[in-house]
Design an enzyme around this catalytic site. Sequence first.
Site, mmCIF file in Angstrom:
data_model
loop_
_atom_site.group_PDB
_atom_site.id
_atom_site.type_symbol
_atom_site.label_atom_id
_atom_site.label_comp_id
_atom_site.label_asym_id
_atom_site.label_seq_id
_atom_site.Cartn_x
_atom_site.Cartn_y
_atom_site.Cartn_z
ATOM 1 N N LEU A 238 0.814 -1.224 0.000
ATOM 2 C CA LEU A 238 0.000 0.000 0.000
ATOM 3 C C LEU A 238 0.847 1.274 0.000
ATOM 4 C CD1 LEU A 238 -3.014 -0.954 2.308
ATOM 5 C CD2 LEU A 238 -2.816 -1.051 -0.182
ATOM 6 N N ASP B 167 9.269 -9.137 2.731
ATOM 7 C CA ASP B 167 8.962 -9.209 1.302
ATOM 8 C C ASP B 167 9.586 -8.077 0.492
ATOM 9 O OD1 ASP B 167 7.567 -10.402 -0.996
ATOM 10 O OD2 ASP B 167 6.683 -8.406 -1.052
ATOM 11 N N HIS C 38 9.741 -14.321 1.134
ATOM 12 C CA HIS C 38 9.999 -14.008 -0.274
ATOM 13 C C HIS C 38 11.216 -14.857 -0.657
ATOM 14 C CE1 HIS C 38 10.793 -10.947 -3.619
ATOM 15 N NE2 HIS C 38 11.919 -11.641 -3.561
ATOM 16 N N ASN D 200 8.790 -9.415 -9.588
ATOM 17 C CA ASN D 200 9.687 -10.253 -8.817
ATOM 18 C C ASN D 200 8.881 -11.168 -7.882
ATOM 19 O OD1 ASN D 200 12.068 -11.217 -7.924
ATOM 20 N ND2 ASN D 200 12.537 -9.491 -6.567
ATOM 21 N N ASP E 35 0.010 -9.677 -4.535
ATOM 22 C CA ASP E 35 1.281 -8.935 -4.657
ATOM 23 C C ASP E 35 1.039 -7.604 -5.377
ATOM 24 O OD1 ASP E 35 3.885 -8.181 -4.354
ATOM 25 O OD2 ASP E 35 4.732 -9.726 -5.636
ATOM 26 N N HIS F 71 3.453 1.262 -8.764
ATOM 27 C CA HIS F 71 4.696 1.992 -9.026
ATOM 28 C C HIS F 71 4.387 3.219 -9.873
ATOM 29 C CE1 HIS F 71 7.595 -0.696 -7.269
ATOM 30 N NE2 HIS F 71 7.079 -1.732 -7.891
ATOM 31 N N PRO G 102 10.290 -3.680 -10.116
ATOM 32 C CA PRO G 102 9.428 -4.835 -10.356
ATOM 33 C C PRO G 102 8.083 -4.675 -9.649
ATOM 34 C CG PRO G 102 11.019 -5.346 -8.625
ATOM 35 C CD PRO G 102 11.293 -3.924 -9.056
HETATM 36 O O1 DOR Z 1 7.443 -7.436 -7.931
HETATM 37 C C1 DOR Z 1 7.562 -7.183 -6.735
HETATM 38 N N1 DOR Z 1 7.288 -5.967 -6.253
HETATM 39 N N2 DOR Z 1 8.008 -8.138 -5.911
HETATM 40 C C2 DOR Z 1 8.325 -7.884 -4.624
HETATM 41 O O2 DOR Z 1 8.738 -8.770 -3.932
HETATM 42 C C3 DOR Z 1 8.191 -6.522 -4.085
HETATM 43 C C4 DOR Z 1 7.223 -5.741 -4.854
HETATM 44 C C5 DOR Z 1 7.276 -4.268 -4.569
HETATM 45 O O3 DOR Z 1 7.349 -3.872 -3.414
HETATM 46 O O4 DOR Z 1 7.189 -3.500 -5.535
HETATM 47 ZN ZN ZN Z 2 7.926 -10.611 -2.776
#
Ligand code: DOR
Ligand code: ZN
Length: 431
Positions: free
Chosen positions: A60, A151, A178, A277, A304, A308, A322
Amino acid sequence: MSELLIKNVKPYNEGEPVDVLVRGGVIAEIAAGIDAPDAEVIEGNGQILLPGFVDLHTHLREPGREDTETIETGSAAAALGGYTAVFAMANTNPVADSAVVTDHVWRRGQEVGLVDVFPVGAVTVGLEGKQLAEMGMMANSVGQVRMFSDDGHCVDDPLIMRRALEYANSLDVLIAQHAEEPRLTKGAVAHEGPTAARLGLAGWPRAAEESIVARDALLARDAGARVHICHASTAGTVELMKWAKGQGISITAEVTPHHLLLDDSRLETYDAINKVNPPLREASDAAALRAALAEGVIDCVATDHAPHAEQDKCCEFAAARPGMLGLETALSIVAQTMVEPGLLDWRGVARVMSERPAQIVGLDDHGRPIAVGEPANLTLVDPDAEWTVHGAELASISNNTPFEDMTFPAVVTATVLRGKVTAREGKAAGI
Ligand code: DOR
Ligand code: ZN
């Protein structure tokens, strides 16, 4: 006492349509033709009623990256996706490695009131993998942290992981790993395989995940503790889960909607919208994950959800962050990948999206049966409707969905949290 009448719905898509009367946040009556003149009414039109979804894996971004998501906007996305509980991961800024941060997340979630936001505490201070965080303080504070995870990072030191499992066992909380051996993924940006080799992208081998899954299964066995594997992504992880469960080890795993549907053929365009990821694997891995979810080898779906900013995704592949949005599209992807091919019925959807995740983390009032006397945490789904995903129209501040312009089956038409309507016809309450 306020009443809500949900008319003409099929719980779990089973039997004849019924009406469900909710009073004071609890299911008061389930019958055909209930008369409740003062109740707020939702017309179900024969749609499917499910227990509200529970997401064990949500980012979040509050505190620290409120330009990409906040507890408020993420809660709206969750409600629209049919969720009544989400677990907010600890990789915020500052990191949720103390009760100050985890209590803020809990309180702010309750203040917004659209979904129960359960804070996840970090396993190690600053997610650095060196020193255990004050897990006991977080578990016993206002936010009552019941899941811990680094994570985004793996708890890679086996001795730290062993201690974390022992400590978690005594506190009766869950460690979610993770699984990524960092020595094998340095500089990696894509699944190690023919596609990445052809495209010239540095590869993230399956063994980086699987070696940690195997190791943690053994550590959990010896500690007599529970361990949960985040975002399982390979066919080998499925085999290891089968083996570990067969040994009686207390291990559970989640799979994301994107790993159920997508594979690394997506990378051909070099569009970092597909960077995540663990990475998108091969079609054979996705097929093994779908079968494992159907069989219960993988326990549940977790999104997940990883918002971003545009500048962190629309850049060269290696530099991009990722992660992809997930809360508002999860149900539709499960409908397409699991229900349509006959791998799960709607009772099974309730299991993997609500009941199992609630059990794994020990929630008493989510993931409950649709029955008189149970908390009214409910999701209404129109299985016959379709919708087309447009990132700009999602409730999240960020737009980074890999499903742009794709059309999916099944629409969440209403979500109810303790008798309060939190989302209805594509609008979150109060937003
Ligand atoms: O793709 C991912 N994004 N994998 C993760 O483990 C963390 C996450 C993120 O916080 O953006
Ligand atoms: Zn993760």
